[in-house]
Design a protein around this motif. Structure first.
Motif, PDB file in Angstrom:
ATOM      1  N   GLY A 178      51.607  52.829 -80.236  1.00  0.00           N
ATOM      2  CA  GLY A 178      50.056  52.967 -80.538  1.00  0.00           C
ATOM      3  C   GLY A 178      49.607  53.059 -81.876  1.00  0.00           C
ATOM      4  O   GLY A 178      48.537  52.695 -82.385  1.00  0.00           O
ATOM      5  N   ARG A 179      50.626  53.378 -82.579  1.00  0.00           N
ATOM      6  CA  ARG A 179      50.580  53.428 -84.256  1.00  0.00           C
ATOM      7  C   ARG A 179      51.727  52.663 -84.758  1.00  0.00           C
ATOM      8  O   ARG A 179      52.825  52.562 -84.121  1.00  0.00           O
ATOM      9  CB  ARG A 179      50.302  54.985 -84.451  1.00  0.00           C
ATOM     10  N   ILE A 180      51.542  52.731 -86.245  1.00  0.00           N
ATOM     11  CA  ILE A 180      52.643  52.298 -86.995  1.00  0.00           C
ATOM     12  C   ILE A 180      53.255  53.309 -87.990  1.00  0.00           C
ATOM     13  O   ILE A 180      52.375  54.008 -88.678  1.00  0.00           O
ATOM     14  CB  ILE A 180      52.239  51.176 -88.085  1.00  0.00           C
ATOM     15  N   GLU A 189      54.966  53.108 -91.240  1.00  0.00           N
ATOM     16  CA  GLU A 189      55.200  52.008 -92.300  1.00  0.00           C
ATOM     17  C   GLU A 189      56.763  51.863 -92.495  1.00  0.00           C
ATOM     18  O   GLU A 189      57.278  50.768 -92.478  1.00  0.00           O
ATOM     19  CB  GLU A 189      54.534  52.375 -93.246  1.00  0.00           C
ATOM     20  N   VAL A 211      53.025  48.252 -82.374  1.00  0.00           N
ATOM     21  CA  VAL A 211      51.955  48.782 -81.940  1.00  0.00           C
ATOM     22  C   VAL A 211      51.818  48.926 -80.501  1.00  0.00           C
ATOM     23  O   VAL A 211      51.525  49.927 -79.972  1.00  0.00           O
ATOM     24  CB  VAL A 211      50.654  48.062 -82.763  1.00  0.00           C
ATOM     25  N   GLU A 212      52.143  48.015 -79.882  1.00  0.00           N
ATOM     26  CA  GLU A 212      52.161  47.923 -78.252  1.00  0.00           C
ATOM     27  C   GLU A 212      53.118  49.176 -77.756  1.00  0.00           C
ATOM     28  O   GLU A 212      52.796  49.535 -76.999  1.00  0.00           O
ATOM     29  CB  GLU A 212      52.656  46.538 -77.869  1.00  0.00           C
ATOM     30  N   PHE A 224      55.466  43.694 -85.920  1.00  0.00           N
ATOM     31  CA  PHE A 224      54.254  44.662 -86.148  1.00  0.00           C
ATOM     32  C   PHE A 224      53.398  45.118 -84.755  1.00  0.00           C
ATOM     33  O   PHE A 224      53.393  46.008 -84.590  1.00  0.00           O
ATOM     34  CB  PHE A 224      53.215  44.254 -87.263  1.00  0.00           C
ATOM     35  N   ASN A 225      53.278  43.901 -84.468  1.00  0.00           N
ATOM     36  CA  ASN A 225      52.479  43.898 -83.064  1.00  0.00           C
ATOM     37  C   ASN A 225      53.186  44.610 -81.827  1.00  0.00           C
ATOM     38  O   ASN A 225      52.740  45.447 -81.182  1.00  0.00           O
ATOM     39  CB  ASN A 225      51.809  42.422 -82.490  1.00  0.00           C
TER      40      ASN A 225
END
Lengths: 290, 190
Positions: free
Chosen positions: B129-131, B133, B125-126, B121-122
């Motif tokens: 900037g967004r996920i 799903e 994001v890195e 997940f992280n």
């Protein structure tokens, strides 16, 4: 009324129906929600699990995009808690605040996250718009609907605007829409989403307990305030039924969809057809004549 | 569920207790009266090897490895019931996060589903900037249990049909600076 707005990743994905219904009812209530420029993910439970400073930076980066002393409205419970948390964490841990502020300053980012008031959309409807104004927009009272108010955890814990275990905000709103709001002991019991992908059995048991009580109470639908709870309770009912030999078939809708129905807004504009458990049967219980 | 581990005194690490006390959630664990309200309030404690109450006792005893390698810390669903109810005001959910932080930083239990889930997940994001799903769940499943993808397909198809699974990637505009900021924070450690 104009508000800074943080939708969060889900509203651009699995919670498209939440986004649609928010837009539709805000138009009706003449509220402007302005998405903050280039917002980023709040980090959910993942950033905090790996590095609590990363979680605080992700949240702070969004907060500093708002003007000082302004408010930020958040629609998702998980994002809400992450963004709200910065303030109390910075107060409790000044050294961490200093470290994070220094890193942001290296990149020319100023602004004080503590000066921003983070509020949940439900809170805005109750405290800023007010139940009177909401009632004045009702053309189709939901008096035939027996609804289960489900708040989830992160609307009220660890911080929030209502009681951490037995909140009433959603009960009050749904009552104002004319609905029969049922008592629900598990209104803030966790839906288990954070462990759904890593320990499905545990998560399914957590969902089952909520569905079981909702069914026992005679609820025709569960009303939620969070895209994470919605997805979990809606999309996994099939799996719960397989795992436990049950036959639950309870639609799960957003409180904004319930508001939209009462305001007489067309179900298609509320994304009503996007439930995994079909919600269409509920429409038969909404008055036809305006 | 398991009883408290029995280990030799020389294998205890009092410095672990001192370290946890300095980190978020650890400040007040000295005041724990072992009442078990946390474990009783926890919706997933029945699946934990050590319940939250036992974990606190183990931290205080200095059982570093046993705590960091426990499956329990990855079973916390972050519902904050324990924190809301603790009569001693211990921020137990924050403590669980801190234990996960230490475990992930030290590579403990890195093969468990929990750390892989959060790490995947992280990293997304890195990067973006967004996920997204759908993309996230598929990436995670391919890493942990590729055959599970088949079982997930029916729900995926339903989500697609209901227009709740966007295929186009979502990302922020200012990725470069965003990535540098996060890298800078990770450098600093916990």
């Amino acid at each position: 009324m104009n508000f800074n707005y943080y939708p969060g990743c889900s509203l651009h994905g699995a919670a498209a129906d939440y986004r649609m219904s928010i837009n539709a009812i805000c138009r009706r209530l003449k509220m402007d929600l302005t998405e903050i420029e280039d917002w980023n993910c709040c980090g959910a439970t993942a950033a905090s699990s790996e590095n609590y400073k990363m979680a605080l930076v992700l949240a702070a980066l969004n907060l500093v995009k708002c003007e000082n002393e302004s408010e930020l409205v958040v629609a998702c419970n998980a994002c809400y808690q992450r963004l709200l948390n910065v303030n109390s964490k910075f107060k409790k841990y000044p050294a961490i605040k200093e470290e994070i502020t220094a890193v942001l300053a290296e990149f020319g980012i100023s602004g004080d996250p503590e000066k921003i008031k983070v509020r949940h959309l439900l809170e805005i409807f109750l405290e800023e718009v007010g139940l009177e104004k909401i009632k004045s927009n009702i053309v189709k009272p939901l008096s035939e609907l027996r609804l289960i108010p489900y708040y989830g955890c992160m609307l009220v814990r660890p911080e929030g605007f209502d009681d951490p275990e037995q909140p009433t905000a959603l009960d009050e709103l749904l009552t104002a829409l004319g609905a029969q709001v049922l008592p629900f002991y598990r209104k803030t019991r966790c839906c288990g989403n954070a462990v759904m992908s890593t320990n499905e059995k545990t998560a399914l048991k957590m969902i089952k307990e909520i569905l079981e009580e909702a069914h026992f109470r005679g609820g025709q639908a569960i009303v939620v305030t969070c895209p994470v709870c919605q997805l979990n309770l809606d999309a996994y009912q099939d799996k719960v039924n397989k795992e436990f030999g049950t036959s639950y078939n309870i639609p799960v809708l957003y409180f904004t969809q319930a508001m939209g129905l009462a305001f007489g807004i067309g179900p298609n504009k509320l994304g009503f057809d996007r439930g995994i458990v079909p919600r269409e049967d509920l429409l038969k219980l909404i008055p036809k004549i305006e | 569920m398991e009883g408290m581990p029995v280990i030799k005194e020389r294998n205890l690490h009092p410095q672990f207790y001192r370290r946890v006390k300095m980190l978020p959630g650890g400040e007040k664990i000295e005041a724990c009266i072992q009442c078990g309200t946390c474990s009783g309030s926890c919706p997933s404690s029945h699946t934990m090897d050590y319940t939250p109450r036992k974990l606190i006792a183990m931290i205080r005893a200095g059982m570093e490895e046993e705590v960091l390698k426990s499956k329990a810390i990855w079973m916390c669903a972050s519902c904050y019931s324990c924190k809301a109810r603790c009569p001693r005001g211990i921020a137990i959910t924050d403590l669980m996060y801190t234990l996960k932080n230490i475990a992930m930083a030290s590579g403990c239990g890195h093969k468990l589903a929990g750390p892989v889930f959060y790490g995947t997940f992280n990293r997304m994001v890195e990067k973006e900037g967004r996920i997204n799903e759908g993309k996230f769940i598929v990436t995670f499943t391919l890493k942990t249990d590729p055959f599970k993808i088949i079982g997930m397909a029916p729900l995926g198809m339903k989500m697609l049909a209901k227009r709740r699974l966007p295929l186009k990637a979502t990302a922020i505009k200012n990725k470069e600076e965003f990535r540098k900021i996060l890298a800078r924070i990770r450098e600093a450690g916990i």
